[in-house]
Scaffold this motif. Structure first.
Motif, PDB file in Angstrom:
ATOM      1  N   GLY A 110       1.060  -1.293   0.102  1.00  0.00           N
ATOM      2  CA  GLY A 110       0.065  -0.020  -0.065  1.00  0.00           C
ATOM      3  C   GLY A 110       1.079   1.123   0.001  1.00  0.00           C
ATOM      4  N   VAL A 111       2.102   1.186   0.741  1.00  0.00           N
ATOM      5  CA  VAL A 111       2.933   2.365   0.893  1.00  0.00           C
ATOM      6  C   VAL A 111       3.528   2.405  -0.583  1.00  0.00           C
ATOM      7  CG1 VAL A 111       5.014   3.262   1.732  1.00  0.00           C
ATOM      8  CG2 VAL A 111       3.428   2.259   3.458  1.00  0.00           C
ATOM      9  N   GLY A 112       3.909   1.578  -1.062  1.00  0.00           N
ATOM     10  CA  GLY A 112       4.694   1.496  -2.644  1.00  0.00           C
ATOM     11  C   GLY A 112       3.748   2.004  -3.709  1.00  0.00           C
ATOM     12  N   ILE A 113       2.528   1.471  -3.727  1.00  0.00           N
ATOM     13  CA  ILE A 113       1.655   1.824  -4.633  1.00  0.00           C
ATOM     14  C   ILE A 113       0.950   3.390  -4.524  1.00  0.00           C
ATOM     15  CG2 ILE A 113      -0.631   1.215  -5.923  1.00  0.00           C
ATOM     16  CD1 ILE A 113       1.504  -0.808  -6.700  1.00  0.00           C
ATOM     17  N   GLY A 114       0.759   3.402  -3.188  1.00  0.00           N
ATOM     18  CA  GLY A 114       0.180   4.898  -2.968  1.00  0.00           C
ATOM     19  C   GLY A 114       1.223   5.776  -3.178  1.00  0.00           C
ATOM     20  N   LEU A 115       2.623   5.492  -2.821  1.00  0.00           N
ATOM     21  CA  LEU A 115       3.497   6.903  -3.250  1.00  0.00           C
ATOM     22  C   LEU A 115       3.739   6.859  -4.618  1.00  0.00           C
ATOM     23  CD1 LEU A 115       6.274   6.154  -0.520  1.00  0.00           C
ATOM     24  CD2 LEU A 115       4.755   8.040  -0.688  1.00  0.00           C
ATOM     25  N   GLY A 116       3.673   5.797  -5.313  1.00  0.00           N
ATOM     26  CA  GLY A 116       3.568   5.890  -6.706  1.00  0.00           C
ATOM     27  C   GLY A 116       2.797   6.504  -7.629  1.00  0.00           C
ATOM     28  N   PHE A 117       1.488   6.340  -6.966  1.00  0.00           N
ATOM     29  CA  PHE A 117       0.075   7.035  -7.473  1.00  0.00           C
ATOM     30  C   PHE A 117       0.379   8.574  -6.934  1.00  0.00           C
ATOM     31  CE2 PHE A 117      -4.351   8.103  -7.454  1.00  0.00           C
ATOM     32  CZ  PHE A 117      -4.686   8.200  -8.712  1.00  0.00           C
ATOM     33  N   THR A 118       0.828   8.818  -5.848  1.00  0.00           N
ATOM     34  CA  THR A 118       0.928  10.071  -5.322  1.00  0.00           C
ATOM     35  C   THR A 118       1.753  10.860  -6.233  1.00  0.00           C
ATOM     36  OG1 THR A 118       0.203   9.743  -3.323  1.00  0.00           O
ATOM     37  CG2 THR A 118       1.405  11.659  -3.461  1.00  0.00           C
ATOM     38  N   PHE A 119       3.081  10.241  -6.525  1.00  0.00           N
ATOM     39  CA  PHE A 119       4.167  10.818  -7.205  1.00  0.00           C
ATOM     40  C   PHE A 119       3.546  11.134  -8.731  1.00  0.00           C
ATOM     41  CE2 PHE A 119       7.627   9.812 -10.395  1.00  0.00           C
ATOM     42  CZ  PHE A 119       8.169  10.938 -10.160  1.00  0.00           C
ATOM     43  N   GLY A 120       2.951  10.157  -9.199  1.00  0.00           N
ATOM     44  CA  GLY A 120       2.457  10.356 -10.570  1.00  0.00           C
ATOM     45  C   GLY A 120       1.624  11.350 -10.769  1.00  0.00           C
ATOM     46  N   LEU A 121       0.422  11.692  -9.744  1.00  0.00           N
ATOM     47  CA  LEU A 121      -0.319  12.561  -9.966  1.00  0.00           C
ATOM     48  C   LEU A 121       0.164  14.153  -9.648  1.00  0.00           C
ATOM     49  CD1 LEU A 121      -2.642  10.502  -9.867  1.00  0.00           C
ATOM     50  CD2 LEU A 121      -3.940  11.552  -8.529  1.00  0.00           C
ATOM     51  N   THR A 122       1.156  14.010  -8.668  1.00  0.00           N
ATOM     52  CA  THR A 122       1.776  15.266  -8.276  1.00  0.00           C
ATOM     53  C   THR A 122       2.626  15.728  -9.496  1.00  0.00           C
ATOM     54  OG1 THR A 122       1.906  14.656  -5.904  1.00  0.00           O
ATOM     55  CG2 THR A 122       3.258  16.343  -6.524  1.00  0.00           C
ATOM     56  N   LEU A 123       3.327  14.766  -9.949  1.00  0.00           N
ATOM     57  CA  LEU A 123       4.280  15.435 -11.312  1.00  0.00           C
ATOM     58  C   LEU A 123       3.353  15.811 -12.242  1.00  0.00           C
ATOM     59  CD1 LEU A 123       6.862  15.373 -12.366  1.00  0.00           C
ATOM     60  CD2 LEU A 123       6.893  13.297 -13.136  1.00  0.00           C
ATOM     61  N   LEU A 124       2.322  15.235 -12.621  1.00  0.00           N
ATOM     62  CA  LEU A 124       1.419  15.600 -13.573  1.00  0.00           C
ATOM     63  C   LEU A 124       0.694  16.994 -13.251  1.00  0.00           C
ATOM     64  CD1 LEU A 124       0.180  14.739 -16.304  1.00  0.00           C
ATOM     65  CD2 LEU A 124      -1.661  13.539 -14.900  1.00  0.00           C
ATOM     66  N   GLY A 125       0.549  17.165 -12.005  1.00  0.00           N
ATOM     67  CA  GLY A 125      -0.059  18.478 -11.481  1.00  0.00           C
ATOM     68  C   GLY A 125       0.928  19.530 -11.659  1.00  0.00           C
ATOM     69  N   VAL A 126       2.131  19.410 -11.301  1.00  0.00           N
ATOM     70  CA  VAL A 126       3.390  20.165 -11.342  1.00  0.00           C
ATOM     71  C   VAL A 126       3.332  20.687 -12.846  1.00  0.00           C
ATOM     72  CG1 VAL A 126       5.743  20.632 -11.222  1.00  0.00           C
ATOM     73  CG2 VAL A 126       4.477  19.435  -9.326  1.00  0.00           C
ATOM     74  N   VAL A 127       3.740  19.768 -13.555  1.00  0.00           N
ATOM     75  CA  VAL A 127       3.766  20.105 -15.185  1.00  0.00           C
ATOM     76  C   VAL A 127       2.699  20.925 -15.736  1.00  0.00           C
ATOM     77  CG1 VAL A 127       4.107  19.123 -17.534  1.00  0.00           C
ATOM     78  CG2 VAL A 127       5.429  18.207 -15.564  1.00  0.00           C
ATOM     79  N   ARG A 128       1.551  20.249 -15.550  1.00  0.00           N
ATOM     80  CA  ARG A 128       0.279  20.901 -16.114  1.00  0.00           C
ATOM     81  C   ARG A 128       0.283  22.778 -15.552  1.00  0.00           C
ATOM     82  NH1 ARG A 128      -5.281  17.817 -15.533  1.00  0.00           N
ATOM     83  NH2 ARG A 128      -5.796  19.451 -17.041  1.00  0.00           N
ATOM     84  N   GLU A 129       0.229  22.661 -13.984  1.00  0.00           N
ATOM     85  CA  GLU A 129       0.163  24.107 -13.209  1.00  0.00           C
ATOM     86  C   GLU A 129       1.092  24.957 -13.922  1.00  0.00           C
ATOM     87  OE1 GLU A 129      -0.015  25.853  -9.194  1.00  0.00           O
ATOM     88  OE2 GLU A 129       0.197  23.842  -9.130  1.00  0.00           O
ATOM     89  N   LEU A 130       2.355  24.411 -13.887  1.00  0.00           N
ATOM     90  CA  LEU A 130       3.637  25.142 -14.478  1.00  0.00           C
ATOM     91  C   LEU A 130       3.370  25.748 -15.985  1.00  0.00           C
ATOM     92  CD1 LEU A 130       6.491  26.477 -13.886  1.00  0.00           C
ATOM     93  CD2 LEU A 130       7.348  24.418 -14.907  1.00  0.00           C
ATOM     94  N   LEU A 131       3.072  24.952 -16.961  1.00  0.00           N
ATOM     95  CA  LEU A 131       2.891  25.143 -18.184  1.00  0.00           C
ATOM     96  C   LEU A 131       1.382  25.974 -18.468  1.00  0.00           C
ATOM     97  CD1 LEU A 131       3.778  22.088 -20.082  1.00  0.00           C
ATOM     98  CD2 LEU A 131       5.188  24.121 -19.709  1.00  0.00           C
ATOM     99  N   GLY A 132       0.366  25.733 -17.608  1.00  0.00           N
ATOM    100  CA  GLY A 132      -0.907  26.393 -18.030  1.00  0.00           C
ATOM    101  C   GLY A 132      -0.906  27.806 -17.048  1.00  0.00           C
ATOM    102  N   ALA A 133      -0.333  27.772 -15.929  1.00  0.00           N
ATOM    103  CA  ALA A 133      -0.728  28.744 -15.070  1.00  0.00           C
ATOM    104  C   ALA A 133       0.710  29.467 -14.498  1.00  0.00           C
ATOM    105  CB  ALA A 133      -1.468  28.443 -13.722  1.00  0.00           C
ATOM    106  N   GLY A 134       1.633  29.179 -15.048  1.00  0.00           N
ATOM    107  CA  GLY A 134       3.058  29.654 -14.814  1.00  0.00           C
ATOM    108  C   GLY A 134       3.322  29.459 -13.106  1.00  0.00           C
ATOM    109  N   SER A 135       2.675  28.539 -12.459  1.00  0.00           N
ATOM    110  CA  SER A 135       3.064  28.604 -11.102  1.00  0.00           C
ATOM    111  C   SER A 135       3.170  26.979 -10.691  1.00  0.00           C
ATOM    112  CB  SER A 135       2.097  29.187 -10.284  1.00  0.00           C
ATOM    113  OG  SER A 135       0.616  28.406 -10.400  1.00  0.00           O
ATOM    114  N   VAL A 136       3.667  26.795  -9.364  1.00  0.00           N
ATOM    115  CA  VAL A 136       3.740  25.410  -8.901  1.00  0.00           C
ATOM    116  C   VAL A 136       3.235  25.570  -7.454  1.00  0.00           C
ATOM    117  CG1 VAL A 136       5.193  23.388  -8.352  1.00  0.00           C
ATOM    118  CG2 VAL A 136       5.682  24.611 -10.507  1.00  0.00           C
TER     119      VAL A 136
END
Length: 195
Positions: free
Chosen positions: A131-157
């Motif tokens: 649960g820790v491994g899969i949860g961290l993997g999912f959290t990492f994936g969503l956060t990274l995707l959110g960082v890239v989208r927010e940076l390119l779309g709104a210019g912020s992180v």
């Protein structure tokens, strides 16, 4: 199996976002910002930790004919507790952004899949580590995707402005931007994983 190996497996070999491609609905819908992605990932991880551990503990007393309905009831119980906790204590912005996706954790294929493929076959401690491994993997994936989208779309992180407003590309905040960004991140992740 080593506990560290189980955790690393969820982060890299069986990363739910970039390798298994599970949970795509919340992945694409909630990652308009890094904070939303992180929040959804942590919420899912919390439910995953609790359900994996409980299902591993009750696997011997659950008849094979009804184990899927029992798994869903266990997941639904933890999701209900999480939703009540978030309604009481989470900031309104996060509650509003995640909205319907919190109750939909009940039918998230990551949680049900891990319950079926791992938790009902391993010890509670190993299931917790999974649960820790899969949860961290999912959290990492969503956060990274959110960082890239927010940076390119709104210019912020995480709400901190890093780029001038003239460089913002609205496409990345919209649904097509989620697909484009996810496609590129999957390609990059798999390239590094292959090495």
């Amino acid at each position: 199996m080593s506990k560290y190996k189980i955790i690393l497996n969820g982060l890299i070999k069986e990363n739910p976002t970039f390798v298994l491609l599970l949970g795509m609905c919340p992945t694409l819908a909630t990652t308009t910002s890094a904070l939303n992605g992180l929040s959804m990932g942590l919420a899912t991880m919390l439910v995953l930790l609790c359900t994996n551990t409980v299902i591993s503990c009750i696997k011997r007393i659950t008849p094979g004919q009804v184990h899927i309905p029992v798994f869903i009831i266990v997941i639904a119980a933890f999701v209900t507790l999480l939703q009540m906790f978030m309604s009481a204590y989470a900031p309104d912005g996060i509650n509003k952004a995640l909205g319907i996706f919190i109750p939909l954790i009940v039918v998230n294929c990551i949680i049900l899949g891990r319950a079926e493929s791992f938790a009902c076959k391993h010890t509670p401690l190993e299931s917790l580590c999974d649960g820790v491994g899969i949860g961290l993997g999912f959290t990492f994936g969503l956060t990274l995707l959110g960082v890239v989208r927010e940076l390119l779309g709104a210019g912020s992180v995480f709400g901190v402005v890093l780029l001038p407003e003239t460089t913002n590309m609205l496409l990345f905040i919209l649904p097509p931007g989620a697909f484009i960004t996810l496609g590129y991140l999957i390609a990059i992740f798999n390239r590094f994983k292959a090495k």
